[in-house]
Write an enzyme that holds these catalytic residues in place. Structure first.
Site, PDB file in Angstrom:
ATOM      1  N   SER A  95     -12.762-106.538 -93.180  1.00  0.00           N
ATOM      2  CA  SER A  95     -13.032-105.665 -91.765  1.00  0.00           C
ATOM      3  C   SER A  95     -11.862-105.153 -91.167  1.00  0.00           C
ATOM      4  CB  SER A  95     -14.054-106.395 -90.932  1.00  0.00           C
ATOM      5  OG  SER A  95     -15.582-105.822 -91.194  1.00  0.00           O
ATOM      6  N   SER A 156     -16.642-105.154 -84.598  1.00  0.00           N
ATOM      7  CA  SER A 156     -17.048-105.025 -86.009  1.00  0.00           C
ATOM      8  C   SER A 156     -17.491-103.901 -86.520  1.00  0.00           C
ATOM      9  CB  SER A 156     -16.731-106.246 -87.112  1.00  0.00           C
ATOM     10  OG  SER A 156     -15.815-105.889 -88.400  1.00  0.00           O
ATOM     11  N   GLU A 192     -17.722 -99.164 -96.244  1.00  0.00           N
ATOM     12  CA  GLU A 192     -17.850-100.623 -96.768  1.00  0.00           C
ATOM     13  C   GLU A 192     -19.681 -99.886 -96.840  1.00  0.00           C
ATOM     14  OE1 GLU A 192     -17.718-102.809 -94.800  1.00  0.00           O
ATOM     15  OE2 GLU A 192     -16.363-103.561 -93.629  1.00  0.00           O
ATOM     16  N   LYS A 260      -8.408-108.937 -85.414  1.00  0.00           N
ATOM     17  CA  LYS A 260      -9.215-107.838 -86.018  1.00  0.00           C
ATOM     18  C   LYS A 260      -9.823-109.235 -86.824  1.00  0.00           C
ATOM     19  CE  LYS A 260     -12.244-105.219 -86.846  1.00  0.00           C
ATOM     20  NZ  LYS A 260     -12.885-106.678 -87.178  1.00  0.00           N
ATOM     21  N   THR A 261     -10.646-109.248 -87.258  1.00  0.00           N
ATOM     22  CA  THR A 261     -11.084-110.187 -88.323  1.00  0.00           C
ATOM     23  C   THR A 261     -12.492-109.234 -89.475  1.00  0.00           C
ATOM     24  OG1 THR A 261     -13.488-110.436 -87.564  1.00  0.00           O
ATOM     25  CG2 THR A 261     -11.899-112.183 -86.362  1.00  0.00           C
ATOM     26  N   GLY A 262     -12.041-110.088 -90.628  1.00  0.00           N
ATOM     27  CA  GLY A 262     -12.270-109.705 -92.032  1.00  0.00           C
ATOM     28  C   GLY A 262     -13.331-110.949 -92.694  1.00  0.00           C
TER      29      GLY A 262
END
Length: 329
Positions: A95, A156, A192, A260-262
């Protein structure tokens, strides 16, 4: 997750106070409310300042103790000084691509190519796992592009990201955006949730820690975006509610940070935990920090111990930067 790995990470002093951040396969199902700054009230204390060589050695030790594969890169935007581990190894975006996607929208708004207030229509068929904002507004029939961009970064939201990505030209358009700002490495090839994988034998849907750190620095501090759009993007990063237990948790008090994470959790592949952040201490230019952790094991749920690996990258980055700031005084 094995007991051995938890004990190893506990030896780093990082497990106390950890909790699941709420990231799903590609983001977070947490409510849309963010916390600016570092660590969400659990910011780390300052470590002893360390050199670049020591910082790299600490990353290598972290990888050894955690198991799996760690990729990290820390870039000081003041003068380009940096250090890292497996910095040119490819990892999936998961993400984290949503940050660049939001930046692409802001860039087009800056150029007068799109109206950020234009409504992008959607219905229930667009919804998917981890889509808190779009789900809440599905009965409205659509949301403005700028709201979808914020939702993609802050919560997200997967449906928001897919809607925005399609409106802006798809994965190829985002890849072209990266190329246009000098990133010859990063690429996106799917939507996605398929984009969370790098298909065997390809480089699809991937980047490297070094390439993304440079791109992050350009977006946050360069001239890719107007000053107002840069500020908006960094506000969204600071409000993001999925990463307060990752890089930001390792930064000491006094740092202004956003990220920003993933996350990728597939039943037939090793779990990945990712975070890309901009951290700015007082009286110093921003630093870009990227961290990609391939655990090497299959997981069905987020393991707090693995998030602490990324928090430790933040601590190492802060200790290295502290040494640089002391030398400049």
């Amino acid at each position: 997750m094995t007991i051995d790995r938890r004990r190893a990470l506990g030896g780093l002093g990082l497990l106390a106070g950890s909790m699941v951040s709420g990231c799903g396969m590609a983001g977070s199902g947490m409510p849309e409310s963010g916390v600016a700054g570092s660590g969400a009230g659990m910011a780390a204390s300052r470590d002893r300042p360390i050199s670049g060589a020591d910082a790299t050695a600490r990353l290598a030790m972290l990888q050894q103790r955690a198991g799996g594969m760690l990729g990290a890169f820390v870039l000081d935007t003041t003068d380009g000084a940096h250090f890292g581990l497996n910095a040119d190894r490819r990892f999936p975006h998961c993400s984290t691509f949503k940050l660049s996607l939001a930046a692409m929208l802001l860039h087009r708004i800056d150029k007068g190519l799109i109206d950020g207030d234009a409504i992008l229509p959607y219905g229930p068929e667009a919804l998917m796992s981890v889509s808190p904002v779009t789900t809440r507004h599905v009965d409205d029939g659509g949301l403005p592009a700028i709201m979808l961009a914020r939702a993609a970064v802050v919560t997200s939201d997967n449906a928001a990201a897919n809607l925005l990505l399609r409106r802006l030209g798809g994965p190829a358009a985002l890849t072209a955006f990266w190329r246009g700002m000098g990133d010859a490495i990063s690429r996106l090839d799917a939507y996605e949730p398929e984009l969370n994988r790098i298909p065997a034998g390809t480089q699809e849907n991937s980047t490297t820690p070094a390439a993304m750190a440079a791109t992050l620095a350009r977006l946050a501090t360069g001239d890719v975006l107007s000053p107002a759009s840069r500020a908006t993007l960094r506000d969204w990063m600071a409000a993001a509610n999925t990463g307060t237990r990752r890089i930001r948790a390792g930064l000491p008090a006094g740092f202004h940070a956003g990220d920003k994470t993933g996350t990728s959790l597939y039943p037939d592949a090793s779990a990945h935990y990712i975070d890309i952040a901009i951290a700015e201490p007082e009286d110093h230019a921003p630093v870009a920090i990227t961290a990609y952790y391939d655990t090497g094991v299959v997981q069905s749920d987020i393991d707090p111990a693995d998030e602490t690996v990324l928090a430790e990258v933040g601590r190492i980055a802060a200790a290295w930067l502290s040494a640089r700031m002391e030398r400049s005084r």
